[in-house]
Design an enzyme around this catalytic site. Structure first.
Site, PDB file in Angstrom:
ATOM      1  N   ILE A 125       1.242  -1.427   0.091  1.00  0.00           N
ATOM      2  CA  ILE A 125      -0.054   0.095  -0.363  1.00  0.00           C
ATOM      3  C   ILE A 125       0.905   0.984   0.044  1.00  0.00           C
ATOM      4  CG2 ILE A 125      -1.689   1.337   1.564  1.00  0.00           C
ATOM      5  CD1 ILE A 125      -2.890  -1.297   2.651  1.00  0.00           C
ATOM      6  N   GLY A 128       4.647   3.500   6.394  1.00  0.00           N
ATOM      7  CA  GLY A 128       4.545   3.872   7.012  1.00  0.00           C
ATOM      8  C   GLY A 128       5.624   4.304   7.875  1.00  0.00           C
ATOM      9  N   SER A 129       5.969   5.016   9.348  1.00  0.00           N
ATOM     10  CA  SER A 129       6.358   5.612  10.106  1.00  0.00           C
ATOM     11  C   SER A 129       7.964   4.638  10.578  1.00  0.00           C
ATOM     12  CB  SER A 129       5.828   6.662  11.022  1.00  0.00           C
ATOM     13  OG  SER A 129       5.005   5.952  11.021  1.00  0.00           O
ATOM     14  N   CYS A 130       7.088   3.167  10.654  1.00  0.00           N
ATOM     15  CA  CYS A 130       7.813   2.239  11.329  1.00  0.00           C
ATOM     16  C   CYS A 130       7.922   1.337  10.002  1.00  0.00           C
ATOM     17  CB  CYS A 130       6.652   1.547  12.228  1.00  0.00           C
ATOM     18  SG  CYS A 130       6.091   2.845  13.785  1.00  0.00           S
ATOM     19  N   GLY A 131       7.307   1.221   8.700  1.00  0.00           N
ATOM     20  CA  GLY A 131       7.900   0.456   8.089  1.00  0.00           C
ATOM     21  C   GLY A 131       6.921   0.126   6.938  1.00  0.00           C
ATOM     22  N   ILE A 133       3.554  -1.374   4.832  1.00  0.00           N
ATOM     23  CA  ILE A 133       2.288  -1.786   5.108  1.00  0.00           C
ATOM     24  C   ILE A 133       1.838  -2.485   4.085  1.00  0.00           C
ATOM     25  CG2 ILE A 133      -0.276  -0.236   5.713  1.00  0.00           C
ATOM     26  CD1 ILE A 133       0.527   1.809   6.898  1.00  0.00           C
ATOM     27  N   LYS A 152       0.833  -4.582   9.407  1.00  0.00           N
ATOM     28  CA  LYS A 152       2.632  -2.968   9.266  1.00  0.00           C
ATOM     29  C   LYS A 152       3.506  -3.864   9.617  1.00  0.00           C
ATOM     30  CE  LYS A 152      -0.358   1.212  10.414  1.00  0.00           C
ATOM     31  NZ  LYS A 152      -0.087   2.249  11.284  1.00  0.00           N
ATOM     32  N   ASP A 256      -4.453  15.750  14.195  1.00  0.00           N
ATOM     33  CA  ASP A 256      -4.843  15.377  12.570  1.00  0.00           C
ATOM     34  C   ASP A 256      -5.759  14.994  11.697  1.00  0.00           C
ATOM     35  OD1 ASP A 256      -3.912  16.086   9.797  1.00  0.00           O
ATOM     36  OD2 ASP A 256      -2.477  14.554  10.057  1.00  0.00           O
TER      37      ASP A 256
END
Length: 427
Positions: A125, A128-131, A133, A152, A256
């Site tokens: 997809i 993301g900030s962690c890895g 997705i 995730k 946000d």
């Protein structure tokens, strides 16, 4: 009398040309007072210099980006700074990855999913900030219960604190529990690397992409009706408010609120996602300086780097209403992102879009009041949306003829193109 006699005697002993002799009795005034003034001046200059240096260091540590603002601390409903007393996330003290995973796997035993139940076919997809997705399938023992999920994956190699943070996010979802308007945690795989967080899949995607597709000359696509009415805008908006109220009851806020952070289902059920800021407030008592939010969605107090709170979400909700009624137009299209604070300080707000009724615009304006305490509460706003929905048009379809160019949208909105989780094939 004694001092006067002494002074008279001293003056008799002075020669007429010795002026210093006459002023001798005032030596303390002449010396001490100027010395005191010089000392006070040096102290004041020292304090000013210290404040200047401290401000410069603060600016160097959190420089900010064009169109994106670093986040201030969190202010709770009563004005106190800090997170929630019952924070689930307790920093683990293990010094090795192996011991950390062993401890966390035991703590998250009820959430563990056997890895063999996850399909090896992954649809990427975005990152993301962690890895990364992915979208994939989960196959429990009963084939009839197979379901689509979002995976995730923590990036590798991961350092100890990154693993700890990833585990903390899983615990945070566990703490929140279930709500029909929040993306749900399905489980996790944390007994060994790579670490997985398993979330429910809302296959229709984010609301922003949905709004953009509504601009196209299509009626339905993948079982989803791409026609949006004023009444449906209120329907989606109310669901977002219910999610915000749920967070508020847990002494949290989202931080946000925007169409890009809302997922939409075929029946127009809305699910709020992007809970990174809420997690940081919950675990750390404040939002880290590295966490950034696009400026055009922020309330004035957050643009001024004051403590954040739920009333800032109300301001952003007004922007969300604007996004929906314009089918995904960027807010303040004529204002550069970096100039948005000065624009608001002059008392200017967005004009009423042509497709927006006066009732809906009044709701938007109530969200955009400069003073936080003058904005409606989440519950009050939800009630007002319900009232407006009863008389809203459920027949006329919102229409915007221009198609969206993602790169242009990103530039005007002050958002990185990579942060938009859309598919070019849809647009």
């Amino acid at each position: 009398m004694g001092e006067e006699k002494a002074m008279t005697q001293m003056l008799k002993e002075c020669s007429l040309s010795d002026k210093l002799c006459i002023l001798w009795h005032q030596q303390y005034e002449i010396i001490i007072i100027p010395a005191f003034l010089v000392g006070a001046t040096l102290i004041i200059l020292g304090v000013i210099l210290w404040l200047f240096i401290r401000e410069k260091r603060a600016q160097q540590q959190s420089p900010g980006l064009q169109g994106i603002a670093p986040e201030p601390p969190f202010r709770g409903q009563n004005g106190e700074a800090g997170g929630h007393e019952g924070s689930v996330f307790v920093p683990l003290k293990e010094t090795s990855v192996e011991s950390l995973l062993q401890t966390s796997t035991h703590a998250l035993a009820k959430l563990q999913i056997p890895r063999e139940q996850l399909s090896e076919v992954l649809e990427w997809i975005y990152n993301g900030s962690c890895g990364a997705i992915y979208r994939t399938k989960m196959h429990p023992g009963d084939p009839a219960k197979s379901k689509d999920i979002v995976l995730k994956v923590l990036k590798e190699p991961a350092r100890l604190h990154e693993i700890q943070d990833f585990l903390g996010r899983i615990q945070f979802y566990q703490y929140l529990g279930k709500h029909q308007n929040l993306v749900q945690l399905e489980g996790c795989c944390t007994e060994r690397e790579p670490l997985y967080m398993v979330l429910e899949d809302v296959a229709q995607g984010d609301l922003l992409s949905f709004l953009w597709t509504c601009r196209r000359d299509v009626m339905t696509m993948d079982g989803l009706l791409y026609d949006l009415t004023e009444k449906q805008v209120y329907h989606i908006g109310k669901q977002v408010l219910l999610a915000l109220e749920f967070l508020q009851d847990k002494h949290l806020f989202h931080g946000d609120v925007a169409a890009r952070n809302i997922l939409i289902q075929c029946d127009l059920t809305a699910k709020l996602c992007g809970l990174g800021l809420a997690y940081e407030v919950h675990t750390q008592g404040a939002i880290t300086s590295t966490r950034t939010v696009p400026l055009k969605w922020l309330a004035p107090e957050r643009l001024l780097l004051r403590p954040a709170g739920i009333r800032g979400d109300i301001w952003s909700f007004g922007i969300l209403l604007y996004e929906m009624v314009t089918l995904g137009a960027p807010p303040y299209p004529e204002v550069p992102p970096i100039s948005i604070l000065q624009h608001l300080q002059r008392g200017k707000i967005m004009k009423r879009p042509s497709s927006c009724t006066q009732t809906m615009y009044s709701l938007m304006k109530s969200c955009w009041r400069w003073k936080e305490d003058r904005r409606p509460s989440v519950r009050e706003l939800c009630s007002r949306l319900e009232t407006a929905s009863r008389t809203a048009d459920d027949k006329a379809v919102l229409q915007v003829p221009e198609l969206v160019v993602p790169e242009l949208y990103a530039a005007v909105a002050g958002i990185g193109v990579k942060s938009l989780s859309y598919s070019y094939s849809v647009l």
